[in-house]
Design a protein around this motif. Sequence first.
Motif, short mmCIF file in Angstrom:
data_model
loop_
_atom_site.label_atom_id
_atom_site.label_comp_id
_atom_site.label_asym_id
_atom_site.label_seq_id
_atom_site.Cartn_x
_atom_site.Cartn_y
_atom_site.Cartn_z
N ASP A 65 -81.74 42.48 -71.39
CA ASP A 65 -82.65 43.70 -71.61
C ASP A 65 -84.12 42.06 -70.72
O ASP A 65 -85.07 42.36 -71.66
CB ASP A 65 -83.19 44.55 -72.43
N TRP A 66 -83.51 41.50 -70.65
CA TRP A 66 -84.77 39.87 -70.57
C TRP A 66 -85.12 40.16 -68.87
O TRP A 66 -85.08 39.60 -68.44
CB TRP A 66 -83.83 38.96 -70.64
N TYR A 67 -86.19 41.03 -69.07
CA TYR A 67 -87.04 41.05 -67.37
C TYR A 67 -88.86 41.58 -68.40
O TYR A 67 -88.86 41.59 -68.82
CB TYR A 67 -86.78 41.87 -66.84
N PRO A 68 -88.92 41.44 -66.67
CA PRO A 68 -90.81 41.40 -66.82
C PRO A 68 -90.70 43.34 -67.19
O PRO A 68 -90.05 43.60 -66.84
CB PRO A 68 -91.54 41.27 -65.61
N VAL A 69 -91.82 43.17 -67.47
CA VAL A 69 -92.15 44.96 -68.87
C VAL A 69 -92.43 45.49 -67.13
O VAL A 69 -92.15 46.97 -67.03
CB VAL A 69 -93.16 45.06 -69.39
N GLU A 70 -93.68 45.19 -66.45
CA GLU A 70 -94.13 45.52 -65.32
C GLU A 70 -92.90 45.84 -64.08
O GLU A 70 -92.25 45.33 -64.06
CB GLU A 70 -95.73 45.08 -65.07
N MET A 71 -93.64 47.01 -63.99
CA MET A 71 -92.19 47.32 -62.64
C MET A 71 -92.31 46.61 -61.14
O MET A 71 -90.98 46.32 -60.56
CB MET A 71 -92.29 49.50 -62.33
N GLU A 72 -93.58 46.14 -61.27
CA GLU A 72 -93.60 45.80 -60.43
C GLU A 72 -92.65 43.82 -59.89
O GLU A 72 -92.05 43.58 -59.45
CB GLU A 72 -95.02 45.37 -59.50
N HIS A 73 -93.26 43.38 -61.08
CA HIS A 73 -92.57 42.46 -61.71
C HIS A 73 -91.35 42.40 -61.05
O HIS A 73 -90.35 41.36 -61.12
CB HIS A 73 -93.71 41.07 -62.64
N ARG A 74 -90.83 43.41 -62.05
CA ARG A 74 -89.14 43.32 -63.08
C ARG A 74 -88.86 44.02 -60.95
O ARG A 74 -87.30 43.01 -61.58
CB ARG A 74 -88.98 44.82 -63.18
N GLN A 75 -88.97 44.17 -60.50
CA GLN A 75 -88.00 44.21 -59.07
C GLN A 75 -88.14 43.66 -58.25
O GLN A 75 -87.25 42.76 -57.88
CB GLN A 75 -89.13 44.72 -58.49
N GLN A 76 -89.23 42.38 -58.50
CA GLN A 76 -88.85 41.10 -57.32
C GLN A 76 -88.27 40.02 -58.62
O GLN A 76 -87.70 39.16 -58.27
CB GLN A 76 -90.59 40.38 -57.84
N TYR A 77 -88.32 40.35 -59.99
CA TYR A 77 -87.50 39.19 -60.40
C TYR A 77 -86.10 39.76 -60.55
O TYR A 77 -84.94 38.76 -60.26
CB TYR A 77 -87.70 39.32 -62.39
N GLU A 78 -85.83 40.68 -60.36
CA GLU A 78 -84.43 41.10 -60.10
C GLU A 78 -83.74 40.45 -59.00
O GLU A 78 -82.22 40.63 -58.86
CB GLU A 78 -84.27 42.85 -59.75
N LEU A 79 -84.71 41.02 -57.72
CA LEU A 79 -84.43 40.04 -56.34
C LEU A 79 -84.26 38.56 -56.22
O LEU A 79 -83.23 37.87 -55.70
CB LEU A 79 -85.74 40.43 -55.18
N THR A 80 -84.92 38.03 -57.20
CA THR A 80 -85.01 36.67 -57.39
C THR A 80 -83.52 35.73 -58.09
O THR A 80 -82.65 35.36 -57.52
CB THR A 80 -85.63 35.68 -58.29
N VAL A 81 -83.23 37.11 -59.31
CA VAL A 81 -81.60 36.91 -59.54
C VAL A 81 -80.43 37.16 -59.15
O VAL A 81 -79.35 36.04 -59.37
CB VAL A 81 -81.89 37.43 -61.62
N GLY A 82 -80.66 37.40 -58.10
CA GLY A 82 -79.60 38.12 -56.93
C GLY A 82 -78.84 39.73 -57.78
O GLY A 82 -77.67 39.22 -57.52
#
Length: 599
Positions: free
Chosen positions: A566-583
């Motif tokens: 569950d290691w991800y940013p809390v805010e949805m906008e940043h979380r979605q960007q992070y998921e794209l970065t992680v791939g």
Amino acid sequence: MVYESSYGTGQKPFSPDLKRGTWEKPTDFIYACFGLAFKLDVFVASYWFFFDMGIIGLLPYYLYMVIYLVPILVIHSFMGQFSSSGFISAFRVSPFFKGMGYVSCFLSTAMLIYYGIFAAVPVLFIVNSLRPTLPWSCEGLKSWYNEFERPATVCNITLGDSVEYESGNVTYFSKLVHVPSVLYFQGHFSSMNESYFPDLEQEYELSFHFVTYFIVVWALIALIFYKCSEVAQFGRFIRYMVIGTLGLLVVCFLRFIFLPGALRGLVAYVSPKHPVEEVFMGFGSTFIMVLQAFGAGWGSVIALSSFNGFKTNIMSYSWITAFGQILIYILFGLISFMIDNHYKEIVTESYENHVLNHWLLFLSSASAMAGMHWANLWTFIYYTMLLMAALIVMTTQIFTILQALFDEFEALRIKKQEVTFGLIGGLAICSFFFCTNHGIVYFSTITMDAIFSHNVLHLLLILVILWIYGRVRFQRDIEFMLGQPFANWKVLILRFISPLILIISLLFGTSMCILEHSYTSSLVLAVAVVIVLVPFLAIPGYGFYYLYQSTGTIGERFKRACRPTDWYPVEMEHRQQYELTVGSTELTHQLFEVTEEVN
């Protein structure tokens, strides 16, 4: 690596608190970190290094800042800001080590039990500064102290009795004189009043005066949390308190320069004498400074940074925090140094005289101010500054403990007020032990034990972030969050040089702790074991519990426990960007499922 959700481990998913709030101003984080430097028991524990090291000895402070303080401040700030959670939940980065968060919580709580002393003593002097004649002044001393029958004071040095001691084959005679304000403080305990030195055989004696002062302190803290229940309100309170405390600290510093002997001592201090020895003393002092930069229980910066905006530049903030903390440390050190030289000036006519100026910042300083013009006013200003400093530290620690608990335990969020005042009430009751003669003398030993605990936790943190989570992922997350890279040379310092410094500090601090405990009772040793060593069992304890809750072979469980969950940013906008970065497409679906359940 596949970033997992708690669903894959059979654990309850992390539920972020979307209403936890943020700082009213981004700089409130800096002020809160500055406030950690007001933990004055750190300076009480290291003043002897400060006095001997001189101006050259300050140079290791800045070397320490570059190769240790700032990089580790960045790690703490990264964990809190990236995860938007306190020092327990932030260890989702490697759940096996989540026990480190519980250790930090316990150590912070233990510190708060004894730290009331640093607020109660200023209250004692503030209250009595309102009297027309200060009881610790030479005039006020006559009403309660008979110097012809008891040890001499600085008010009448000629009455002192000579004490004989030997050094080698030479016999020396020294005349010991006492400081009235120290005697006034000790007079609150009749057992201290008899010998003026702690006696391990004395029975425990409770001072009801100090019980009253402790009640006043905890009532003030309860009022602060009643009025500043929200993050923005608390940040505003800390901002004003830190600015006010620093302002009064500078005013007191400028006034103390005019004490007899203070300026001469200050000039001597900034004049290099033995550079090699002074540098050595400076390194010794920096080792002890690991106690203050990250909070009493070690994880305060993680919790404080969790209220930053996601893009807050923690790089520059860490440099500002480091400079500010070292400056505060130096200012308090110079004030102590000037008071010490003031008493040396008093007995300068005879080198046989020696002033027993115990606990300079809190006790001996009162008598130094008694000879000033407007002594009552200066006493009130000075001890108000010390009281504000103590309240900043105590309220910040309570604030970080509460936020760590609310982030980790969702059920507590609906009972915030009950939990807050229940914690404050429990701490107040436990703190009454330090209203006894033994508690008020030996608390400094427990302070020194924090050298051990902080160094161990720092070493484990470097292991978790830069070796288990990995330097590549750490650098990637930093760059994603801040939009700027974390240089490779900084990573090398953190992976190899900082651990070496920490190991040296650990060995040095452990030897000092052993020495301190040799002068205390077995009860104090038992208390130190319970509140410092035993909590570390929570680290392997939680790790093995997490393994037990997982499925698969031992190897699979251990690998899963060390991977971020569950290691991800809390805010949805940043979380979605992070998921794209992680791939990781698989994680994306899992995270949306978690979000839907939370909402």
